[in-house]
Write a protein that holds these residues in place. Structure first.
Motif, short mmCIF file in Angstrom:
data_model
loop_
_atom_site.label_atom_id
_atom_site.label_comp_id
_atom_site.label_asym_id
_atom_site.label_seq_id
_atom_site.Cartn_x
_atom_site.Cartn_y
_atom_site.Cartn_z
N ALA A 52 0.81 -1.21 0.00
CA ALA A 52 0.00 0.00 0.00
C ALA A 52 0.85 1.26 0.00
CB ALA A 52 -0.92 0.01 1.22
N ASN A 53 0.20 2.37 -0.30
CA ASN A 53 0.81 3.69 -0.11
C ASN A 53 0.54 4.14 1.32
OD1 ASN A 53 -0.23 4.18 -3.39
ND2 ASN A 53 1.92 4.40 -2.82
N ILE A 54 1.38 5.03 1.81
CA ILE A 54 1.28 5.47 3.20
C ILE A 54 1.08 6.98 3.27
CG2 ILE A 54 3.80 5.69 3.48
CD1 ILE A 54 3.37 4.64 6.40
N PHE A 55 0.24 7.39 4.22
CA PHE A 55 -0.02 8.80 4.53
C PHE A 55 0.10 8.99 6.03
CE2 PHE A 55 -2.29 8.19 0.58
CZ PHE A 55 -2.34 9.43 -0.05
N TRP A 56 0.41 10.21 6.45
CA TRP A 56 0.31 10.56 7.86
C TRP A 56 -0.07 12.02 7.99
CZ3 TRP A 56 4.82 9.39 5.35
CH2 TRP A 56 5.85 10.35 5.33
N LYS A 57 -0.63 12.37 9.14
CA LYS A 57 -1.13 13.72 9.37
C LYS A 57 -0.49 14.29 10.62
CE LYS A 57 -5.46 14.50 10.73
NZ LYS A 57 -5.41 15.45 11.89
N LYS A 58 -0.09 15.55 10.54
CA LYS A 58 0.40 16.31 11.68
C LYS A 58 -0.28 17.66 11.65
CE LYS A 58 3.02 17.15 15.28
NZ LYS A 58 2.79 16.44 16.57
N GLY A 59 -1.13 17.92 12.64
CA GLY A 59 -1.92 19.14 12.59
C GLY A 59 -2.87 19.09 11.40
N ASN A 60 -2.86 20.14 10.58
CA ASN A 60 -3.74 20.19 9.42
C ASN A 60 -2.99 19.89 8.12
OD1 ASN A 60 -6.00 20.86 10.93
ND2 ASN A 60 -5.57 23.05 10.82
N THR A 61 -1.80 19.30 8.23
CA THR A 61 -1.02 18.95 7.05
C THR A 61 -0.94 17.43 6.92
OG1 THR A 61 0.32 20.96 7.25
CG2 THR A 61 1.18 19.20 5.85
N VAL A 62 -1.22 16.97 5.72
CA VAL A 62 -1.13 15.54 5.40
C VAL A 62 0.12 15.33 4.55
CG1 VAL A 62 -2.21 13.62 4.17
CG2 VAL A 62 -3.62 15.20 5.52
N TYR A 63 0.88 14.31 4.90
CA TYR A 63 2.13 14.03 4.20
C TYR A 63 2.06 12.66 3.52
CZ TYR A 63 3.85 17.71 7.34
OH TYR A 63 4.03 18.88 8.04
#
Length: 288
Positions: A188-199
């Motif tokens: 799979a592809n991976i995402f993560w969120k910190k505050g209101n920013t998604v990386y």
């Protein structure tokens, strides 16, 4: 173990043990082929044309003449017929299309190349629970060596990483680039969120940019409350993430609860937003 399930081989539905093809083929000897996996729901496959276009790009890379590419409409009909034959009409079905090249032995061009087109279907596994990841030493293959954006048959590095993660008791493997940037998992592809920013890792990280990944990026990009940042990130960027999740065409969206023992909270509100937004995108496509 072979369960003798029905498959579709070159347009014909056969039991698995009756599906025969030639033994001498570059698809078998060298992995000269490509595949697509997709989710069929009541006959609907999200972004089916994009799946097929990626397969066409892979077949072009493999040197197959365009006139031998599988027809989109015929392929969709074969999928529908197989799903109906299996009695899967109203279930979430994992569909795999495999095209392998049948050529003479060796690396030379074959003017008489043919293809083996195989379609399989099975109920999609229930993966609604949050995933655990284990970072393996197996790295993704650099795009300059193996075009990462294509689903070519030779995916042994993913298989190797996945099995190593399984042996550690994890659900999937977190994989890095050869120079240490976060790339993707084995599946799979991976995402993560910190505050209101998604990386999420960019295409420069030798990832296979999934079709669901693109849909999620589009959803977040349209929401003024969040920003999306694609780039190169070391694994330390994940340590302080508010939440982490995975995407692919079968699981669609799956939360991550831990990576190498580091636990992450499940952001139910944000994940529900993504799931609802994705369902709306799918509904709009069905209406077209």
């Amino acid at each position: 173990m072979i369960d003798n399930r029905p498959v579709c081989l070159d347009g014909k539905i056969l039991n698995e043990t009756d599906a025969m093809t030639t033994a001498v083929q570059s698809g078998l000897f060298y992995g000269a082929g490509c595949f697509e996996t997709m989710l069929a729901e009541n006959g609907f496959i999200f972004r089916f044309n994009e799946h097929m276009d990626r397969m066409y790009a892979a077949l072009q890379y493999l040197g197959l003449p365009e006139e031998l590419f599988p027809d989109k409409r015929k392929t969709k009909q074969d999928i529908d017929d197989l799903v109906k034959h299996c009695g899967f009409d109203n279930r979430r079905i994992r569909v795999r299309i495999q095209v392998s090249l049948i050529e003479k032995e060796g690396y030379d061009y074959d003017d008489h190349v043919k293809t083996m087109n195989l379609i399989t279907a099975a109920p999609a596994a229930d993966q609604n629970y949050p995933a655990t990841l284990f970072q393996t030493k197996t790295r993704v293959v650099p795009d300059i060596c193996h075009p990462a954006h294509l689903k070519l048959s030779n995916m042994l590095h993913y298989r190797n990483a996945f099995r190593k993660a399984q042996r550690e008791g994890a659900d999937d493997a977190l994989m890095l680039t050869t120079n240490g940037f976060v790339a993707e998992t084995a599946t799979a592809n991976i995402f993560w969120k910190k505050g209101n920013t998604v990386y999420t890792p960019s295409g420069l990280c030798d990832i296979l940019p999934g079709i669901l990944r693109e849909a999620v990026i589009e959803i977040i990009d349209r929401n003024d409350s969040y920003t999306i940042q694609e780039g190169k990130f070391y694994s330390t960027a994940l340590v302080n993430a508010d939440s982490v999740w995975l995407t692919n065409s079968i699981i669609e969206l799956r939360e991550v609860k831990s990576i190498n023992g580091i636990t992450y909270p499940i952001d139910e509100q944000f994940m529900n937003y993504l799931k609802e937004a994705l369902n709306k995108v799918k509904e709009l496509e069905q209406q077209l």
